[in-house]
Design a protein around this motif. Structure first.
Motif, short mmCIF file in Angstrom:
data_model
loop_
_atom_site.label_atom_id
_atom_site.label_comp_id
_atom_site.label_asym_id
_atom_site.label_seq_id
_atom_site.Cartn_x
_atom_site.Cartn_y
_atom_site.Cartn_z
N PRO A 160 -14.68 3.28 -5.15
CA PRO A 160 -14.37 1.78 -5.71
C PRO A 160 -13.21 1.23 -5.12
N VAL A 161 -12.10 2.20 -4.65
CA VAL A 161 -11.17 1.36 -3.92
C VAL A 161 -11.21 2.25 -2.64
N LYS A 162 -11.28 1.20 -1.63
CA LYS A 162 -11.45 1.86 -0.27
C LYS A 162 -10.27 2.64 0.26
N SER A 163 -10.67 3.73 0.70
CA SER A 163 -9.75 5.06 1.28
C SER A 163 -9.00 5.74 0.07
N HIS A 207 -23.65 4.95 3.64
CA HIS A 207 -23.30 6.00 4.73
C HIS A 207 -23.99 7.21 4.25
N LEU A 208 -24.69 7.61 5.13
CA LEU A 208 -25.45 8.95 4.87
C LEU A 208 -24.96 10.20 5.80
N ASN A 249 -14.51 20.04 4.96
CA ASN A 249 -15.02 19.45 3.73
C ASN A 249 -15.80 18.29 3.92
N VAL A 250 -17.21 18.09 3.55
CA VAL A 250 -17.87 16.86 3.96
C VAL A 250 -17.30 15.79 3.28
N LEU A 251 -16.48 15.74 2.20
CA LEU A 251 -15.61 14.64 1.74
C LEU A 251 -14.84 13.82 2.99
N ARG A 252 -14.50 14.49 3.75
CA ARG A 252 -13.67 14.06 4.91
C ARG A 252 -14.26 12.89 5.58
N PHE A 253 -15.39 12.78 5.61
CA PHE A 253 -16.24 11.73 6.29
C PHE A 253 -16.98 10.57 5.21
N ARG A 254 -16.40 10.82 3.97
CA ARG A 254 -16.54 9.60 3.21
C ARG A 254 -17.95 8.86 3.04
N ALA A 255 -19.21 9.75 2.96
CA ALA A 255 -20.43 9.47 2.97
C ALA A 255 -20.86 9.01 1.51
N MET A 291 -9.63 9.26 10.98
CA MET A 291 -9.58 9.29 9.65
C MET A 291 -9.95 10.58 8.87
N PRO A 292 -11.13 11.27 9.61
CA PRO A 292 -11.54 12.68 8.98
C PRO A 292 -10.55 13.60 9.06
N ASN A 293 -9.63 13.24 10.06
CA ASN A 293 -8.30 14.33 10.10
C ASN A 293 -7.65 14.63 8.77
#
Length: 458
Positions: A97-100, A309-310, A333-339, A383-385
């Motif tokens: 909901p809130v970017k980043s 994003h997929l 962690n896959v959440l680093r890529f914010r899909a 950002m995924p860092n």
């Protein structure tokens, strides 16, 4: 006389000692009595300050799944590899909901033209001055300021800003004899005041939420876009905010931010909060389908470039095997890529051959399909860092490995790619207000069209 005086003095000392013992015993008994009374009261009704979000417990329920219920607990398991005779499935869905800021894992979501419902409605932005400025620039140019969005690339602590979505609960509302359709967001970030206030805030947090809890500040936000009357009453303004190379007119709700948030994040410029205007969404071109093909002009909110994003867990696992691990990053962690959509059961990198997919009900308990145009690869920045849990920024990974192993798109030379960008597709007969579908965990992926992808820069 001297002997009598000594006897009198001794007697007086004994009397004083008895009085002292009596006073001490009385004080001890009184203290024990007070503690015996107060301890149960403190345990049952801890003296903690009431938060705005506490009131929502009576009428709303928090959206999302957490902890032991998360589908991402097994993201590193080999079971996500493809299985003969079984199509890929939707393993997890996440909205931001809130970017980043931190995301919310959900089991189902409504799909709108701009993306998943509640996704990227808000962004934080800082006020920046032009730099460098020419010596002969006018005073107007030198004093011109503009709002620019901020992300974890600059301020990694954004990853630790928790966002909760509270939705109306019909059962609770009936008990309260109330009706409402309003949803709310609660932003929370760690914050401890200095001095005795800080000590009290730590004590209150631990009494109210457990020994591991830390004091926080929270920001209470309505989800619905406010009316013009509410905008005037709150003193909000419309301002331009820049997202990458796009500039969009959005609602400046900076009055809702406590100054402590900027200090916590390390933002030295003026910080504000923007809400996307549903009547002024960003139009999406480049690799997205044209209006004639999609049946409507593709749009998005505060997403980077495309509505959804997929990412494919098999691709994540294959790429992760190439990323060197160390003490600062033991797993990727896959959440680093914010899909938004996380798939299971597709061969590694096969999603890069898809051009159009249809999600079918599968085990999701939904009855309708949802179609998507697979618009392009996702070109990655640094950002995924940032670790999505701790907010710690790794010095080089996975950015270095992305550029080494995943520079696979001729439209983005020397840049790493992982994941795909999607544009929702709807029945052409639907009107503007009816363009929506639903997706859920357990849906299966039917690939309707394949083809090549070439990234187009903004």
């Amino acid at each position: 006389m001297t002997q009598n005086s000594h006897q009198v003095a001794s007697a007086m000392d004994q009397i004083s000692l008895n009085h002292l013992n009596l006073d001490f015993n009385s004080i001890f008994l009184l203290t024990v009595t007070i503690c015996a009374f107060l301890i149960p009261v403190v345990v049952i009704l801890p003296p903690i300050p009431v938060r705005k979000s506490d009131a929502l417990l009576q009428t709303h329920s928090k959206a999302g799944v957490e902890g032991a219920k998360s589908n991402l607990r097994n993201q590193f398991d080999p079971s996500h590899a493809p299985r003969d005779g079984h199509p890929p499935t939707v393993h997890s869905l996440v909205i931001y909901p809130v970017k980043s800021c931190r995301g919310i894992e959900v089991t189902r979501s409504k799909v709108l033209p701009a993306g998943l419902e509640f996704d990227r409605l808000f962004t934080l932005a800082q006020l920046k001055s032009p730099f460098p400025v020419a010596v002969d620039a006018s005073d107007e140019d030198k004093g011109r300021h503009s709002w620019h969005f901020v992300t974890q690339r600059q301020f990694s602590r954004l990853a630790t800003v928790q966002v909760d979505l509270w939705l109306p609960d019909e059962m609770k509302l009936r008990k309260q004899s109330m009706r409402t359709r309003e949803a709310f967001l609660i932003m929370r970030f760690p914050w401890r005041e200095s001095g005795w206030r800080g000590v009290l805030s730590v004590l209150a947090a631990k009494l109210g939420q457990g020994l591991a809890a830390q004091p926080e500040k929270e920001i209470f936000l309505p989800v619905d876009f406010p009316s013009e009357a509410e905008i005037a009453e709150k003193g909000y303004t419309y301002d331009d905010v820049t997202i990458w190379k796009d500039t969009v007119r959005a609602l400046n709700m900076g009055k809702e931010l406590p100054e402590e948030l900027g200090r916590y994040l390390g933002v030295s410029n003026k910080l504000s909060l923007f809400r996307i205007d549903p009547a002024a969404l960003r139009e999406v071109y480049r690799c997205a389908p044209r209006k004639e093909t999609a049946g409507y002009q593709p749009v998005t909110g505060f997403q980077d470039a495309y509505p959804l994003h997929l990412i494919n867990l098999s691709s994540m696992q294959k790429f992760s095997a190439d990323v060197p691990k160390d003490e600062d990053m033991k797993e990727l962690n896959v959440l680093r890529f914010r899909a938004n959509m996380i798939l299971s059961g597709a061969p590694a990198y096969e999603e890069e051959t898809w051009k159009r997919i249809r999600l079918r009900p599968g085990s999701s308990r939904l009855y309708n399909d949802a179609a998507f145009h697979v618009s392009c690869r996702t070109v990655r920045c640094k950002m995924p860092n940032v670790d999505p849990v701790s907010g710690f920024r790794h010095a080089s990974e996975p950015d270095k490995s992305l550029r080494t192993y995943r520079a696979v798109d001729e439209g983005a030379p020397r840049l790493g790619c992982l994941g795909m960008q999607l544009t929702p597709l709807f029945d052409p007969s639907l009107g503007e207000d009816d363009r929506e579908s639903w997706i859920a965990v357990g849906m299966t992926v039917d690939v309707e069209e394949r083809g090549e992808h070439v990234y187009m820069k903004q």
